[in-house]
Design a protein around this motif. Structure first.
Motif, PDB file in Angstrom:
ATOM      1  N   ASP A   3       0.815  -1.208   0.000  1.00 28.18           N
ATOM      2  CA  ASP A   3       0.000   0.000   0.000  1.00 28.18           C
ATOM      3  C   ASP A   3       0.854   1.265   0.000  1.00 28.18           C
ATOM      4  OD1 ASP A   3       0.652  -1.133   2.436  1.00 28.18           O
ATOM      5  OD2 ASP A   3      -0.829   0.046   3.513  1.00 28.18           O
ATOM      6  N   ILE A   4       1.989   1.235   0.708  1.00 28.24           N
ATOM      7  CA  ILE A   4       2.891   2.389   0.694  1.00 28.24           C
ATOM      8  C   ILE A   4       3.484   2.547  -0.704  1.00 28.24           C
ATOM      9  CG2 ILE A   4       5.029   3.342   1.637  1.00 28.24           C
ATOM     10  CD1 ILE A   4       2.843   3.404   3.684  1.00 28.24           C
ATOM     11  N   ALA A   5       3.835   1.448  -1.348  1.00 29.73           N
ATOM     12  CA  ALA A   5       4.354   1.498  -2.718  1.00 29.73           C
ATOM     13  C   ALA A   5       3.291   2.055  -3.659  1.00 29.73           C
ATOM     14  CB  ALA A   5       4.795   0.112  -3.173  1.00 29.73           C
ATOM     15  N   ALA A   6       2.033   1.651  -3.480  1.00 37.40           N
ATOM     16  CA  ALA A   6       0.938   2.165  -4.314  1.00 37.40           C
ATOM     17  C   ALA A   6       0.791   3.665  -4.115  1.00 37.40           C
ATOM     18  CB  ALA A   6      -0.366   1.454  -3.983  1.00 37.40           C
ATOM     19  N   LEU A   7       0.941   4.112  -2.879  1.00 39.04           N
ATOM     20  CA  LEU A   7       0.849   5.550  -2.606  1.00 39.04           C
ATOM     21  C   LEU A   7       1.945   6.292  -3.358  1.00 39.04           C
ATOM     22  CD1 LEU A   7      -0.296   7.972  -1.116  1.00 39.04           C
ATOM     23  CD2 LEU A   7       1.129   7.360   0.837  1.00 39.04           C
ATOM     24  N   GLY A   8       3.158   5.737  -3.365  1.00 41.37           N
ATOM     25  CA  GLY A   8       4.255   6.367  -4.085  1.00 41.37           C
ATOM     26  C   GLY A   8       4.003   6.424  -5.582  1.00 41.37           C
ATOM     27  N   GLU A  35       0.214   4.499   7.616  1.00 41.30           N
ATOM     28  CA  GLU A  35       1.180   4.009   8.596  1.00 41.30           C
ATOM     29  C   GLU A  35       0.565   3.876   9.992  1.00 41.30           C
ATOM     30  OE1 GLU A  35       4.473   6.674   8.201  1.00 41.30           O
ATOM     31  OE2 GLU A  35       5.261   5.611   6.462  1.00 41.30           O
ATOM     32  N   ARG A  36      -0.296   4.816  10.373  1.00 44.28           N
ATOM     33  CA  ARG A  36      -0.931   4.765  11.698  1.00 44.28           C
ATOM     34  C   ARG A  36      -1.948   3.642  11.796  1.00 44.28           C
ATOM     35  NH1 ARG A  36      -1.870  10.302  11.216  1.00 44.28           N
ATOM     36  NH2 ARG A  36      -4.056   9.816  10.936  1.00 44.28           N
ATOM     37  N   GLN A  37      -2.623   3.365  10.713  1.00 44.62           N
ATOM     38  CA  GLN A  37      -3.704   2.384  10.731  1.00 44.62           C
ATOM     39  C   GLN A  37      -3.354   1.180   9.852  1.00 44.62           C
ATOM     40  OE1 GLN A  37      -7.248   4.490   9.621  1.00 44.62           O
ATOM     41  NE2 GLN A  37      -7.057   5.924  11.308  1.00 44.62           N
ATOM     42  N   LYS A  38      -2.213   0.599  10.119  1.00 44.72           N
ATOM     43  CA  LYS A  38      -1.737  -0.529   9.302  1.00 44.72           C
ATOM     44  C   LYS A  38      -2.720  -1.695   9.309  1.00 44.72           C
ATOM     45  CE  LYS A  38       3.113   0.484   9.655  1.00 44.72           C
ATOM     46  NZ  LYS A  38       4.397   0.146  10.204  1.00 44.72           N
ATOM     47  N   ASP A  39      -3.287  -1.986  10.477  1.00 43.78           N
ATOM     48  CA  ASP A  39      -4.219  -3.113  10.547  1.00 43.78           C
ATOM     49  C   ASP A  39      -5.458  -2.867   9.685  1.00 43.78           C
ATOM     50  OD1 ASP A  39      -2.514  -4.410  12.277  1.00 43.78           O
ATOM     51  OD2 ASP A  39      -3.532  -3.676  14.074  1.00 43.78           O
ATOM     52  N   ASN A  40      -5.995  -1.659   9.739  1.00 45.26           N
ATOM     53  CA  ASN A  40      -7.162  -1.327   8.919  1.00 45.26           C
ATOM     54  C   ASN A  40      -6.812  -1.362   7.431  1.00 45.26           C
ATOM     55  OD1 ASN A  40      -8.606  -0.958  11.244  1.00 45.26           O
ATOM     56  ND2 ASN A  40      -8.513   1.268  11.187  1.00 45.26           N
ATOM     57  N   THR A  41      -5.607  -0.904   7.117  1.00 42.55           N
ATOM     58  CA  THR A  41      -5.159  -0.905   5.725  1.00 42.55           C
ATOM     59  C   THR A  41      -5.071  -2.329   5.190  1.00 42.55           C
ATOM     60  OG1 THR A  41      -3.905   1.121   6.104  1.00 42.55           O
ATOM     61  CG2 THR A  41      -3.298  -0.191   4.193  1.00 42.55           C
ATOM     62  N   ILE A  42      -4.426  -3.195   5.957  1.00 45.01           N
ATOM     63  CA  ILE A  42      -4.279  -4.586   5.543  1.00 45.01           C
ATOM     64  C   ILE A  42      -5.639  -5.265   5.437  1.00 45.01           C
ATOM     65  CG2 ILE A  42      -3.366  -6.836   6.262  1.00 45.01           C
ATOM     66  CD1 ILE A  42      -0.976  -5.229   7.460  1.00 45.01           C
ATOM     67  N   CYS A  43      -6.523  -4.976   6.374  1.00 46.20           N
ATOM     68  CA  CYS A  43      -7.869  -5.550   6.352  1.00 46.20           C
ATOM     69  C   CYS A  43      -8.625  -5.106   5.096  1.00 46.20           C
ATOM     70  CB  CYS A  43      -8.622  -5.144   7.611  1.00 46.20           C
ATOM     71  SG  CYS A  43     -10.299  -5.774   7.688  1.00 46.20           S
ATOM     72  N   SER A  44      -8.515  -3.822   4.752  1.00 45.77           N
ATOM     73  CA  SER A  44      -9.203  -3.312   3.558  1.00 45.77           C
ATOM     74  C   SER A  44      -8.714  -4.000   2.297  1.00 45.77           C
ATOM     75  CB  SER A  44      -8.996  -1.808   3.425  1.00 45.77           C
ATOM     76  OG  SER A  44      -9.637  -1.127   4.461  1.00 45.77           O
TER      77      SER A  44
END
Length: 99
Positions: A3-8, A35-44
């Motif tokens: 997700d961080i790579a996608a943001l870049g 970065e703050r909500q890594k768990d929510n990001t991974i879940c999404s």
């Protein structure tokens, strides 16, 4: 993280068309949310089936919407200033990608 790579990747695409993502700190704010909500990001991404690109655009629209509704970027009621117009274009671009 994917997700961080996608943001870049998305930030580089926006850099060509919309300086607002950097000028107004949208990139930094979206990155901080991820970065703050890594768990929510991974879940999404895993459970909801959302692509990293779609998640980034969803976060961009949320952040930009919050900035636009406060009225700081308006000349007068209902009329955006130059910065507001740039953010509005960014909002519409991300919204179209989500649809």
């Amino acid at each position: 993280m994917k997700d961080i790579a996608a943001l870049g990747i998305e930030a580089e695409r926006y850099k060509k068309h919309h300086y607002a993502i950097y000028e107004h700190g949208i990139f930094r704010e979206v990155r901080d949310i991820i970065e703050r909500q890594k768990d929510n990001t991974i879940c999404s991404i895993k459970n909801d089936g959302m692509s990293p690109r779609a998640l980034v655009h969803l976060l961009i629209t949320n952040v930009v919407y919050e900035r636009l509704i406060y009225g700081d970027l308006h000349w007068y009621r209902g009329k955006l200033n130059f910065q507001g117009n740039n953010l509005c274009a960014l909002f519409h671009h991300s919204s179209r990608i989500l649809v």
